[in-house]
Design a protein around this motif. Structure first.
Motif, PDB file in Angstrom:
ATOM      1  N   ARG A 204       0.837  -1.197   0.000  1.00  0.00           N
ATOM      2  CA  ARG A 204       0.000   0.000   0.000  1.00  0.00           C
ATOM      3  C   ARG A 204       0.876   1.254   0.000  1.00  0.00           C
ATOM      4  NH1 ARG A 204      -4.281  -2.791  -1.564  1.00  0.00           N
ATOM      5  NH2 ARG A 204      -5.358  -3.990   0.075  1.00  0.00           N
ATOM      6  N   PRO A 205       1.259   1.762  -1.171  1.00  0.00           N
ATOM      7  CA  PRO A 205       2.137   2.943  -1.241  1.00  0.00           C
ATOM      8  C   PRO A 205       1.478   4.199  -0.701  1.00  0.00           C
ATOM      9  CG  PRO A 205       2.050   1.766  -3.343  1.00  0.00           C
ATOM     10  CD  PRO A 205       0.954   1.217  -2.498  1.00  0.00           C
ATOM     11  N   SER A 206       2.267   5.034  -0.033  1.00  0.00           N
ATOM     12  CA  SER A 206       1.757   6.305   0.479  1.00  0.00           C
ATOM     13  C   SER A 206       2.504   7.505  -0.099  1.00  0.00           C
ATOM     14  CB  SER A 206       1.826   6.342   2.011  1.00  0.00           C
ATOM     15  OG  SER A 206       3.119   6.037   2.477  1.00  0.00           O
ATOM     16  N   ALA A 207       3.619   7.292  -0.802  1.00  0.00           N
ATOM     17  CA  ALA A 207       4.339   8.408  -1.438  1.00  0.00           C
ATOM     18  C   ALA A 207       5.338   7.856  -2.446  1.00  0.00           C
ATOM     19  CB  ALA A 207       5.046   9.266  -0.403  1.00  0.00           C
ATOM     20  N   LEU A 208       5.643   8.682  -3.433  1.00  0.00           N
ATOM     21  CA  LEU A 208       6.493   8.274  -4.553  1.00  0.00           C
ATOM     22  C   LEU A 208       7.348   9.458  -4.984  1.00  0.00           C
ATOM     23  CD1 LEU A 208       7.000   6.350  -7.156  1.00  0.00           C
ATOM     24  CD2 LEU A 208       5.047   7.569  -8.143  1.00  0.00           C
ATOM     25  N   THR A 209       8.612   9.196  -5.316  1.00  0.00           N
ATOM     26  CA  THR A 209       9.465  10.237  -5.885  1.00  0.00           C
ATOM     27  C   THR A 209      10.549   9.590  -6.739  1.00  0.00           C
ATOM     28  OG1 THR A 209      10.642  12.292  -5.374  1.00  0.00           O
ATOM     29  CG2 THR A 209      11.219  10.373  -4.048  1.00  0.00           C
ATOM     30  N   ARG A 210      11.186  10.396  -7.552  1.00  0.00           N
ATOM     31  CA  ARG A 210      12.220   9.876  -8.455  1.00  0.00           C
ATOM     32  C   ARG A 210      13.590  10.378  -8.029  1.00  0.00           C
ATOM     33  NH1 ARG A 210      12.738   7.609 -13.535  1.00  0.00           N
ATOM     34  NH2 ARG A 210      14.493   8.306 -14.798  1.00  0.00           N
ATOM     35  N   ASN A 211      14.540   9.461  -7.954  1.00  0.00           N
ATOM     36  CA  ASN A 211      15.931   9.805  -7.704  1.00  0.00           C
ATOM     37  C   ASN A 211      16.564  10.117  -9.057  1.00  0.00           C
ATOM     38  OD1 ASN A 211      18.773   9.683  -7.317  1.00  0.00           O
ATOM     39  ND2 ASN A 211      18.501   8.441  -5.480  1.00  0.00           N
ATOM     40  N   GLN A 212      16.766  11.402  -9.327  1.00  0.00           N
ATOM     41  CA  GLN A 212      17.257  11.807 -10.641  1.00  0.00           C
ATOM     42  C   GLN A 212      18.698  11.372 -10.889  1.00  0.00           C
ATOM     43  OE1 GLN A 212      15.009  12.861 -12.558  1.00  0.00           O
ATOM     44  NE2 GLN A 212      13.450  13.610 -11.147  1.00  0.00           N
ATOM     45  N   LYS A 213      19.445  11.118  -9.829  1.00  0.00           N
ATOM     46  CA  LYS A 213      20.842  10.719  -9.977  1.00  0.00           C
ATOM     47  C   LYS A 213      20.972   9.259 -10.430  1.00  0.00           C
ATOM     48  CE  LYS A 213      25.264  10.951  -7.459  1.00  0.00           C
ATOM     49  NZ  LYS A 213      25.865  12.062  -8.226  1.00  0.00           N
ATOM     50  N   THR A 214      20.080   8.412  -9.938  1.00  0.00           N
ATOM     51  CA  THR A 214      20.163   6.981 -10.243  1.00  0.00           C
ATOM     52  C   THR A 214      19.064   6.511 -11.199  1.00  0.00           C
ATOM     53  OG1 THR A 214      18.766   6.359  -8.356  1.00  0.00           O
ATOM     54  CG2 THR A 214      21.146   6.535  -7.969  1.00  0.00           C
ATOM     55  N   ASN A 215      18.119   7.412 -11.532  1.00  0.00           N
ATOM     56  CA  ASN A 215      16.971   7.052 -12.370  1.00  0.00           C
ATOM     57  C   ASN A 215      16.163   5.909 -11.765  1.00  0.00           C
ATOM     58  OD1 ASN A 215      17.623   8.993 -14.373  1.00  0.00           O
ATOM     59  ND2 ASN A 215      19.119   7.594 -15.262  1.00  0.00           N
ATOM     60  N   GLU A 216      15.996   5.984 -10.456  1.00  0.00           N
ATOM     61  CA  GLU A 216      15.189   4.997  -9.740  1.00  0.00           C
ATOM     62  C   GLU A 216      14.018   5.703  -9.059  1.00  0.00           C
ATOM     63  OE1 GLU A 216      18.627   1.825  -8.336  1.00  0.00           O
ATOM     64  OE2 GLU A 216      18.354   3.692  -7.213  1.00  0.00           O
ATOM     65  N   TRP A 217      12.988   4.918  -8.809  1.00  0.00           N
ATOM     66  CA  TRP A 217      11.826   5.416  -8.080  1.00  0.00           C
ATOM     67  C   TRP A 217      11.885   4.927  -6.641  1.00  0.00           C
ATOM     68  CZ3 TRP A 217       8.645   8.885 -10.326  1.00  0.00           C
ATOM     69  CH2 TRP A 217       8.658   8.963 -11.722  1.00  0.00           C
ATOM     70  N   TYR A 218      11.703   5.858  -5.714  1.00  0.00           N
ATOM     71  CA  TYR A 218      11.666   5.532  -4.280  1.00  0.00           C
ATOM     72  C   TYR A 218      10.207   5.619  -3.826  1.00  0.00           C
ATOM     73  CZ  TYR A 218      16.744   5.636  -3.431  1.00  0.00           C
ATOM     74  OH  TYR A 218      18.090   5.354  -3.409  1.00  0.00           O
TER      75      TYR A 218
END
Length: 285
Positions: A204-218
């Protein structure tokens, strides 16, 4: 001497147990999730449910709480915040910036957008509001700077019933503030289970963001007390259990321009909403 020796052995055993317990909470490379710099939000943000930075600047933090249609602006660590009204009361769950617009997500899948330059007005009038997502509950919203697409993750959606997946949607924000749906994606919960135990619960995700340095989603989950990291293909790369003493109710996540990681906690039953900063370390932790 025997009682002293017994006490000594007991202390050593307790220390060993504490160390073992501490190491059960792992961290991704370059961050130590067990050693944050902790800041307290102003009282009006006790129900903070989303955060983002303007141009990654920690001195230009935008936040919203899940009861009022207000966007708050402040510096990370400020004791007070100013706000602008964009809508009436509602369950607002996340905030992001797409180009020259602020975009907010309500839990029913409705979007509210307005020009970024209007954030300092007393009340925003140029708000575009629309509901285009399928029936469900949504809390996670983010924008990728590489293509300026908008990404949303289901917290609990009808489409995921009787499946082991968590569905997401790809959207585009037009120049006039209108949001249009362009595609979908999914995260396999069974991939998460390879790293941490979901204990029979769906993700059940509650927040999402992108790590622009690694091109990964946290992705952070308050219910599951997890940080999940996925690649551009949405395949799970890592998952880390979060210490509930630090992450009592994690509802927001963002990176600043120096790639420091921030996770916000609603106050819940602790009395204070917190902003946790995790410094980026080049050589890892």
């Amino acid at each position: 001497m025997k009682p002293l020796f017994t006490i000594y052995i007991a202390l050593i055993t307790c220390m060993a147990c504490a160390q073992k317990k501490n190491t059960s909470f792992t961290s991704p490379s370059h961050y130590n999730l067990n050693e944050p710099q902790q800041m307290v939000f102003p009282s009006e943000l006790e129900e903070v449910s989303g955060i983002t930075f303007i141009d990654g600047d920690p001195n230009r933090l935008l936040a919203q709480q899940d009861e009022q249609g207000h966007v708050y602006y402040l510096r990370a660590g400020d004791k007070s915040a100013k706000h602008v009204k964009f809508a009436g009361k509602g369950d607002y769950e996340d905030i992001a910036i797409s180009g020259s617009h602020v975009i907010l997500l309500r839990s029913d899948g409705s979007f509210f957008t307005f020009p970024l330059q209007e954030q300092y007005d007393t009340e925003i009038t140029a708000v575009v509001s629309e509901k285009i997502l399928p029936k469900g509950e949504y809390e996670s919203l983010a924008v990728s700077s590489t293509n300026n697409n908008v990404y949303v993750l289901c917290k609990q959606c009808n489409v995921d019933k009787k499946t082991t997946q968590t569905t997401g949607y790809i959207l585009k924000l037009k120049a006039d503030g209108q949001v249009i749906k362009e595609g979908s994606y999914s995260i396999d919960n069974e991939e998460i289970s390879k790293y941490v135990k979901l204990k029979g619960k769906a993700f059940r995700p509650s927040a999402l963001t992108r790590n622009q340095k690694t091109n990964e989603w946290y992705i952070v989950s308050s219910i599951n007390k997890l940080l999940v990291i996925v690649g551009d293909d949405w395949k799970v790369k890592e998952a880390h259990s979060l210490n509930p003493k630090l992450f009592n109710q994690p509802e927001g996540i963002a990176f600043d321009r120096d790639n420091n990681l921030y996770i916000s906690n609603e106050a819940g039953d602790t009395g204070e909403a917190t902003l946790l900063k995790f410094d980026y370390k080049e050589k890892g932790v």
